[in-house]
Structure formats: C-alpha cells, structure tokens
Design an enzyme around this catalytic site. Sequence first.
Site, PDB file in Angstrom:
ATOM      1  N   GLY A 162      -3.854 -31.662   3.076  1.00  0.00           N
ATOM      2  CA  GLY A 162      -5.044 -32.529   2.933  1.00  0.00           C
ATOM      3  C   GLY A 162      -5.780 -32.533   1.656  1.00  0.00           C
TER       4      GLY A 162
ATOM      5  CD  GLN B 145     -10.235 -30.560  -1.458  1.00  0.00           C
ATOM      6  OE1 GLN B 145      -9.979 -31.328  -0.676  1.00  0.00           O
ATOM      7  NE2 GLN B 145     -10.051 -29.394  -1.522  1.00  0.00           N
TER       8      GLN B 145
ATOM      9  CB  CYS C 258     -10.447 -24.982   1.423  1.00  0.00           C
ATOM     10  SG  CYS C 258     -11.121 -26.377   0.474  1.00  0.00           S
ATOM     11  CG  LEU C 259      -5.304 -27.621  -1.545  1.00  0.00           C
ATOM     12  CD1 LEU C 259      -5.090 -29.106  -1.884  1.00  0.00           C
ATOM     13  CD2 LEU C 259      -4.102 -26.565  -1.756  1.00  0.00           C
TER      14      LEU C 259
ATOM     15  CG  HIS D 155     -10.710 -29.039   5.692  1.00  0.00           C
ATOM     16  ND1 HIS D 155     -10.677 -27.409   5.807  1.00  0.00           N
ATOM     17  CD2 HIS D 155     -10.655 -29.337   4.565  1.00  0.00           C
ATOM     18  CE1 HIS D 155     -10.690 -27.195   4.475  1.00  0.00           C
ATOM     19  NE2 HIS D 155     -10.578 -28.112   3.525  1.00  0.00           N
ATOM     20  CD  GLU D 156      -8.879 -32.497   3.602  1.00  0.00           C
ATOM     21  OE1 GLU D 156      -9.667 -32.857   2.520  1.00  0.00           O
ATOM     22  OE2 GLU D 156      -8.107 -31.585   3.740  1.00  0.00           O
TER      23      GLU D 156
ATOM     24  CG  HIS E  47     -13.676 -31.177   1.213  1.00  0.00           C
ATOM     25  ND1 HIS E  47     -13.867 -30.250   0.637  1.00  0.00           N
ATOM     26  CD2 HIS E  47     -12.298 -30.848   1.766  1.00  0.00           C
ATOM     27  CE1 HIS E  47     -13.051 -29.079   0.389  1.00  0.00           C
ATOM     28  NE2 HIS E  47     -12.152 -29.587   1.090  1.00  0.00           N
TER      29      HIS E  47
HETATM   30 ZN    ZN Z   1     -10.540 -28.202   1.610  1.00  0.00          ZN
END
Ligand code: ZN
Length: 170
Positions: free
Chosen positions: A46, A51, A93-94, A135-136, A139
């Site tokens: 995701g 991000q 998380c990236l 999660h997304e 963000h």
């Molecule tokens: Zn994330």
Amino acid sequence: MAVLPIVKYGAEVLRKPAEPIVDIDEAVQKLIDDMVETMYAAPGIGLAANQVGVSKRLMMIDLSVGKRPGELHICINPEIVEREGEQQEDEGCLSIPDFTETVTRPARVKMRYVDRNGTEREMWGEELMARAMCHETDHLNGTLYVDHLRGFKRDRLLKKVTKLSKSGMW
Ligand SMILES: [Zn+2]
C-alpha cells in the site's frame, strides 16, 4: 513512469491532512502511475500520496504486489464508512522502514472512494485488506500506525525511530 522517493517519518507532509482531489486530471493520472511503480519497487502492499510528498487524498493497495492482475485498488478521496470487529497483527510502514509492531484494527471495514476513471465505488475488506485500508486512509489524515500504539511499545519504537531519523540513516 518513475519510481518516486518515499518520504520518511519526521517529514511534515506525513502529519498534514491531505487535500481532496477535485479533478482527476493528467497530473493525477501520472501521479497514480508513478505511485504504482514506486509501491511495487519498494516493495509494498500500500502507498498513500503524502508518502511521496504529495498532499492529496489518493492511495493504493495491492496485496499481491503486482503479481495478480485485478488486485490493484486505486482509491481517490477514500473514506472508511463502516467498521466491524477487531484484529491484532503486526504492521509496518514504508515511511518507517525496518520496524513492525502489533496494532489493533477493525476485522472488517467498508470503504467508499472514487476510482481513477471517476467512478464512485464501495468495497468491503477483511483481515490484511481491512488493515491496509485503515493504514492508508490514516495516512491521508496525517495519522501513522505508531499513533495507535500505547505505553512502553510506543515509547520504545519512537525512541529508536527518532534516533534513526536524526542520524540521517534514512
Ligand atoms: Zn504507511
């Protein structure tokens, strides 16, 4: 298409609620293509637009990371409208690389969004999909998974993450 740099923990853009997308224009379409490539290159399941430093309400999920056609969901102005049950699993998380922690999330969620063709859609997700949807969309509201942690777990993780981000290791 281009792989974009992923913004890391500590960047202001991750903490700002993203702006709704009014017009799905060429710039948005290009951003979508670049984000898909960036997500697959990471690799991740995701990615949210903030991000990659763009404060717009756009996110995508592909649990197969590009391996199975039809599993890529591109979601514009997404909103979680129903939540059911509870699950506890490890989450990462990236933007906070190399860390995972157990986070409590709803077991099932319903999300409303607009796809890249401008069509309004609704989808239910459960288990990992429900987790990714939460999660997304978090963000896009400036929320990170670490915000859902409490007490010792949160302190320990944030201490390590802050140290890393200050040292420029990311
Ligand atoms: Zn994330």
